[in-house]
Design an enzyme around this catalytic site. Structure first.
Site, PDB file in Angstrom:
ATOM      1  CG  MET A  30      -2.102  -0.869   1.144  1.00 17.58           C
ATOM      2  SD  MET A  30      -3.265  -0.696  -0.159  1.00 17.58           S
ATOM      3  CE  MET A  30      -4.514  -1.859   0.399  1.00 17.58           C
ATOM      4  CB  CYS A  31       0.769   4.546  -1.965  1.00 16.95           C
ATOM      5  SG  CYS A  31       0.319   3.396  -3.239  1.00 16.95           S
ATOM      6  NE  ARG A  32       1.306   4.347   4.164  1.00 16.47           N
ATOM      7  CZ  ARG A  32       0.370   3.838   4.756  1.00 16.47           C
ATOM      8  NH1 ARG A  32       0.390   4.345   6.055  1.00 16.47           N
ATOM      9  NH2 ARG A  32      -0.993   3.548   4.332  1.00 16.47           N
TER      10      ARG A  32
END
Length: 260
Positions: free
Chosen positions: A1-3
């Site tokens: 998952m991205c930040r």
């Protein structure tokens, strides 16, 4: 998952949010603590507003921690409103066109999450795009498609309605295809004047989102950029956030409330 991270307030250097804190976004690209994937090395992007209505945009396929250009830009660029994103791909190629934030005219969009089994639902969702928006599609991600659908369905005039319309259509297509996994999103949008954030999931916990009011303004982020976490407030699940100036308004987001 991205930040990701978004800031608005008094002008400050990008490095104050992206590089200097002890759990900065660049450090999160190596070791996130609130994500399923700890390493986010599939590209990054930063965008900032200045004197023009349209933002400046810098995107690269290198990991954020290894890009000297990003460090130089962050150290020397000051802005009153900016956003940045480090990417962990959920299946699409690593390319500049697939890196966030996405930009159309004065609008910016970035996203953490995914449409489950995107390849099985992609065709029908892309077919919804009118030609003028379809021609703006340069990458292959579900995130960019969500952004263009939002613009098509009224983001400029009624963001809440546009989000409900697009998310309802995505959920309907997922069900029609017999996909059982949830659609999840933690996203941020700006028109150059304010921010909107949304934390949503079909069921179960959506990706995280936090905000903090700092001396110079307000920060909205998928994860606090400080290990101490003092002053950071968690955004509840199924919530729409509006950042206007230094005010933070959080309201419940439900697809059942969608207008006819």
């Amino acid at each position: 998952m991205c930040r990701w991270l978004a800031y608005q307030g008094k002008p400050c250097f990008l490095e104050e949010m992206l590089l200097q804190p002890n759990h900065s976004l660049v450090l999160q690209s190596m070791e996130a603590t609130k994500a399923v994937t700890a390493v986010n090395a599939d590209g990054f992007g930063a965008a900032w507003y200045g004197e023009k209505t349209s933002p400046a945009l810098y995107r690269e396929v290198l990991p954020a921690w290894s890009d000297a250009n990003l460090r130089s830009i962050a150290e020397h660029t000051k802005s009153h409103r900016f956003m940045a994103h480090v990417r962990a791909s959920t299946g699409t190629n690593t390319s500049r066109e697939n890196c966030h934030p996405f930009n159309v005219e004065n609008w910016l969009f970035m996203h953490n999450g995914q449409i489950p089994e995107f390849e099985s639902v992609r065709f029908n969702l892309e077919r919804q795009l009118e030609e003028r928006f379809y021609l703006k599609r340069t990458g292959t991600t579900d995130s960019e498609l969500i952004f263009l659908l939002l613009l098509q369905y009224g983001l400029e005039t009624n963001p809440r309605y546009a989000l409900k319309r697009v998310f309802s259509d995505i959920e309907a297509e997922i069900r029609a295809r017999g996909v059982n996994d949830p659609f999840k999103a933690s996203l941020c949008i700006s028109n150059g004047l304010q921010f909107w954030g949304l934390r949503y999931a079909s069921y179960g916990p959506p990706p995280t989102m936090f905000y903090k009011q700092v001396d110079s303004g307000v920060v909205l982020a998928s994860e606090p950029y400080e290990m101490e976490r003092e002053g950071w407030q968690a955004i509840p699940s199924q919530s729409l956030v509006e950042l206007v100036g230094e005010s933070v308004e959080i309201t419940r987001f439900s697809l059942e409330e969608r207008a006819a």
